[in-house]
Design a protein around this motif. Structure first.
Motif, short mmCIF file in Angstrom:
data_model
loop_
_atom_site.label_atom_id
_atom_site.label_comp_id
_atom_site.label_asym_id
_atom_site.label_seq_id
_atom_site.Cartn_x
_atom_site.Cartn_y
_atom_site.Cartn_z
N CYS A 168 0.86 -1.19 0.00
CA CYS A 168 0.00 0.00 0.00
C CYS A 168 0.89 1.24 0.00
N ALA A 169 0.42 2.26 -0.71
CA ALA A 169 1.06 3.57 -0.55
C ALA A 169 0.55 4.19 0.75
N ILE A 170 1.32 5.10 1.30
CA ILE A 170 0.89 5.82 2.50
C ILE A 170 0.83 7.31 2.17
N GLU A 171 -0.36 7.87 2.37
CA GLU A 171 -0.52 9.32 2.24
C GLU A 171 -0.67 9.90 3.64
N TYR A 172 -0.01 11.01 3.90
CA TYR A 172 -0.12 11.67 5.20
C TYR A 172 -0.82 13.00 5.00
N ARG A 173 -1.77 13.24 5.85
CA ARG A 173 -2.53 14.49 5.77
C ARG A 173 -2.03 15.42 6.86
N LEU A 174 -1.66 16.63 6.47
CA LEU A 174 -0.96 17.52 7.40
C LEU A 174 -1.53 18.94 7.31
N SER A 175 -1.75 19.56 8.47
CA SER A 175 -2.15 20.97 8.47
C SER A 175 -0.90 21.84 8.31
N CYS A 176 -0.91 22.71 7.30
CA CYS A 176 0.24 23.60 7.13
C CYS A 176 0.35 24.53 8.32
N GLU A 189 8.33 25.41 10.39
CA GLU A 189 8.63 24.28 11.27
C GLU A 189 7.83 23.04 10.88
N VAL A 190 6.60 23.26 10.39
CA VAL A 190 5.82 22.11 9.92
C VAL A 190 6.49 21.49 8.70
N ILE A 191 7.11 22.32 7.87
CA ILE A 191 7.86 21.77 6.72
C ILE A 191 9.03 20.91 7.23
N GLU A 192 9.68 21.35 8.30
CA GLU A 192 10.76 20.53 8.87
C GLU A 192 10.22 19.19 9.36
N PHE A 193 9.03 19.23 9.94
CA PHE A 193 8.38 17.97 10.36
C PHE A 193 8.15 17.09 9.14
N ALA A 194 7.66 17.69 8.06
CA ALA A 194 7.39 16.93 6.84
C ALA A 194 8.67 16.30 6.30
N ILE A 214 -1.84 18.59 1.92
CA ILE A 214 -1.80 19.76 2.79
C ILE A 214 -3.20 20.34 3.01
N SER A 215 -3.56 20.47 4.29
CA SER A 215 -4.80 21.12 4.69
C SER A 215 -4.45 22.16 5.75
N ARG A 216 -5.37 22.49 6.60
CA ARG A 216 -5.06 23.42 7.70
C ARG A 216 -6.07 23.27 8.85
N GLY A 217 -5.69 23.75 10.02
CA GLY A 217 -6.64 23.93 11.11
C GLY A 217 -6.81 22.76 12.06
N CYS A 218 -7.61 22.99 13.09
CA CYS A 218 -7.94 22.01 14.13
C CYS A 218 -9.45 21.82 14.16
N ALA A 223 2.43 24.81 -1.87
CA ALA A 223 3.54 25.04 -2.80
C ALA A 223 4.88 25.09 -2.05
N LYS A 224 4.86 25.65 -0.85
CA LYS A 224 6.10 25.70 -0.05
C LYS A 224 6.56 24.29 0.33
N PHE A 225 5.61 23.45 0.68
CA PHE A 225 5.95 22.07 1.01
C PHE A 225 6.47 21.34 -0.21
N ASN A 226 5.82 21.55 -1.34
CA ASN A 226 6.21 20.86 -2.57
C ASN A 226 7.63 21.26 -2.97
N ALA A 227 7.96 22.51 -2.75
CA ALA A 227 9.30 22.98 -3.12
C ALA A 227 10.37 22.39 -2.19
N ALA A 228 9.98 22.09 -0.96
CA ALA A 228 10.97 21.66 0.02
C ALA A 228 11.13 20.14 0.11
N LEU A 229 10.18 19.40 -0.48
CA LEU A 229 10.16 17.95 -0.28
C LEU A 229 10.43 17.20 -1.59
N ASP A 230 10.75 15.92 -1.44
CA ASP A 230 11.05 15.09 -2.60
C ASP A 230 9.89 14.18 -2.99
N ILE A 231 8.79 14.22 -2.25
CA ILE A 231 7.64 13.36 -2.55
C ILE A 231 6.50 14.21 -3.11
N PRO A 232 5.53 13.58 -3.77
CA PRO A 232 4.40 14.36 -4.29
C PRO A 232 3.61 15.03 -3.16
#
Lengths: 567, 47
Positions: A134-142, A154-159, A171-175, A201-210
């Motif tokens: 299975c692929a794993i997708e992670y859902r994250l609040s920016c 800092e969330v990008i560092e977590f990613a 990428i989503s947002r909020g609680c 877009a900031k996450f996409n630029a910083a990461l190597d995964i889709p």
């Protein structure tokens, strides 16, 4: 997902999901107490679905094991993608956020590594179960939006820490547990579309995964965001609910055929606040497949009259004509839309205007549908013309307090007349009724710099809570950015030359200065007119606002659809 | 879509069909609960 027997039924769902080539994905979350409750107390004074600070160390470990077992069952059922929900205040998000996390153990907020630990162990445990099956997708609040929460950087560092353990990041947002943030998680009709794209877009630029994005993204925005490399993919929830064929239609260049989501949040409000199955105001078939996926075609064409040109009348006419009946729609005015056209007048109701334009367009495409505007249908007329069935969608009669001393029709006005432009509002406005209509009217005039006071007999807790609390939260937030006054548990006693006399729950009266009183008090069915049609026509159905149920688009469209489907 | 009640009924299977036919690359079910009960200390339902 903890029960191995889920594999049996989940595999049926997976088969259905994959039948036409789509991949099947299941999102994993702990059981949450927020369904039907919301705003639960917590150890830090900010709502949390699960209070992470009172979980024992063993309980945290148990959660990780539960995730892994659930993933195993999903994999056995044939699921293609496991979605780990780490956004919206889910466990991994709470443990990463020092605003919520006050633990002192290895999952505590003492350092970055500890705050990441739960997500890291959780993803390792899932991967150990599913391997590359299975692929794993992670859902994250920016951003959690809560003050003091980690910055986007800092969330990008977590990613970056978890990207080697996952295949896709959404990428989503909020609680979700904080009511006033919900309109930003599920951007409602008063909020811009695509509010998370630039963050993604900031996450996409910083990461190597889709990296993908979710959050009321339009097809135009999706096209631009993917083409320009801001994101690799786009997730759409509510737009798919409003029109499950929307992707195919966009793919083949038929964007005008897409039924637009009006972002009323009827869907998510019903499930998250009222413990009811989600429904859709724009798509009455949604989640009612057992009723309508296999509806047989009609066996006899009937001559059907649709009385009323509002959203209920339009829906009934379209569906009845599509099913093959000989349909005539009668509208009193010169244009389709009814009060719904007026309701879309405010600048922030663009979604509503698009929806209305769509349904009118679709109605005009129907070969079996004759539209007779400027024609007030009467029982005698329908009887004489040989109609066999009628769907009555004549709207309601707005409530107007007859006891008022003031008889100036330019000073005490109905909200529909304000919306349509038939009446004008002055500088000092009192709005009677704090339903969605009253609050939207308040926002419209507050933004124009008018002095707006809204009164309602309900207490503050219950105002705006009948249909879509998420949108009511948004309205209150937006109104609080303006100058306005809300007076709860207060009723209209009179309007005199001196002003508007209001009365609180204890019977205390005061007079407000106002040059315009706008009545947004709802309405009631014209039962005499309904009965007359019922007596004249052999088969009749009463739908929309005139059926005495809630006056909203969901009631209008769904009751109209249901009637047209049983003709 | 969400299972929301911890069960996958025939209605749930029927509900996914229009989306599966609609052209999306992925169709997702939300709220796949990993457990049946939260730890007792986590129930903070207001009175």
């Amino acid at each position: 997902m903890s029960d191995p027997h889920i594999v049996v039924t989940l595999s049926q769902w997976v088969e259905a999901a994959r039948r036409w080539g789509a991949k099947a994905e299941v999102e994993l979350v702990p059981v949450a107490s927020y369904f039907g409750t919301h705003e639960v107390e917590s150890s830090v004074g900010i709502p949390m679905d699960i209070d992470i600070n009172i979980l024992t160390h063993d309980e945290i470990k148990q959660f990780i094991e539960d995730y892994a077992v659930a993933a195993r069952h999903a994999m056995k059922a044939g699921v293609d993608i496991i979605n780990v929900h780490g956004a919206h205040g889910q466990l991994p998000a709470l443990l990463f956020n020092p605003v919520f996390n006050k633990r002192t153990d290895e999952y505590g907020a003492q350092n970055f590594e500890n705050r990441c630990r739960f997500a890291v162990e959780l993803l390792d445990a899932i991967r150990a179960e599913v391997g590359n099956n299975c692929a794993i997708e992670y859902r994250l609040s920016c951003t959690d939006i809560v003050e003091g929460s980690p910055s986007v950087e800092e969330v990008i560092e977590f990613a970056k820490v978890i990207q080697g353990k996952i295949d896709m990041l959404l990428i989503s947002r909020g609680c979700l547990a904080i009511n006033k943030l919900m309109p930003l998680i599920l951007p409602c009709t008063y909020i811009d579309h695509g509010i998370n794209i630039e963050y993604a877009a900031k996450f996409n630029a910083a990461l190597d995964i889709p990296v993908g994005v979710v959050g009321a993204v339009t097809f135009e925005q999706a096209e631009e965001a993917v083409a320009s490399g801001k994101v690799e993919y786009v997730a759409m929830g509510r737009q798919n609910i409003a029109d499950p064929d929307c992707v195919n239609k966009a793919l083949h260049g038929h964007e005008d055929d897409i039924c637009p989501c009006i972002r009323c949040n009827t869907c998510i409000s019903r499930s998250h606040f009222f413990m009811k199955p989600p429904r859709c105001a724009a798509n009455p078939k949604y989640n009612r497949g057992m009723d309508y996926n296999y509806m047989p075609p009609i066996t006899k064409q009937k001559k059907v009259a649709i009385i009323g040109g509002g959203p209920a009348g339009i829906e009934a006419a379209r569906v009845a004509a599509e099913r093959g009946h000989d349909v005539t729609l009668f509208g009193k005015s010169d244009i389709l839309g009814g009060v719904f056209r007026d309701a879309g007048a405010a600048p922030f109701k663009e979604d509503l205007r698009k929806y209305l334009a769509y349904v009118i367009r679709k109605a005009h495409e129907q070969k079996n549908l004759t539209i007779r505007m400027n024609t007030e249908a009467t029982p005698e007329m329908l009887d004489a013309e040989g109609f066999e069935a009628a769907i009555i969608a004549i709207g309601n009669v707005p409530f107007y307090p007859t006891w008022l001393s003031c008889k100036d029709p330019g000073r005490v006005v109905l909200v529909n007349d304000i919306d349509s432009g038939a009446a004008q509002a002055g500088k000092d406005i009192v709005i009677v009724g704090a339903g969605i209509t009253g609050l939207e009217t308040a926002l419209r005039f507050a933004r124009l710099g008018r002095n707006v006071t809204v009164i309602d007999m309900l207490d503050r807790e219950h105002i705006g809570q009948t249909v879509a609390p998420i949108n009511a939260y948004a309205l209150f937030d937006l109104l609080d950015e303006e100058r306005w006054t809300l007076m709860c548990e207060t009723k209209l006693a009179d309007v005199t030359d001196e002003g508007v006399i209001i009365e609180d729950k204890d019977g205390n009266r005061q007079t407000l200065s106002a040059d315009t009183v706008i009545l947004a008090m709802g309405g009631k069915p014209n039962t005499d007119a309904i009965r007359a049609f019922e007596h004249a026509i052999p088969e009749t159905y009463v739908v929309g606002d005139c059926n005495g149920q809630l006056g909203n688009l969901w009631n209008s469209v769904t009751t109209a659809f249901d009637a047209a489907m049983v003709l | 879509m969400a299972s929301y009640d911890n069960h996958i009924t025939r209605e749930c299977v029927e509900a996914i069909i229009p989306f599966a036919k609609g052209g999306s690359s992925v169709v997702a079910m939300g709220s796949g609960f990993i457990n049946k009960e939260l730890p007792a200390a986590c129930h903070h339902v207001p009175a």
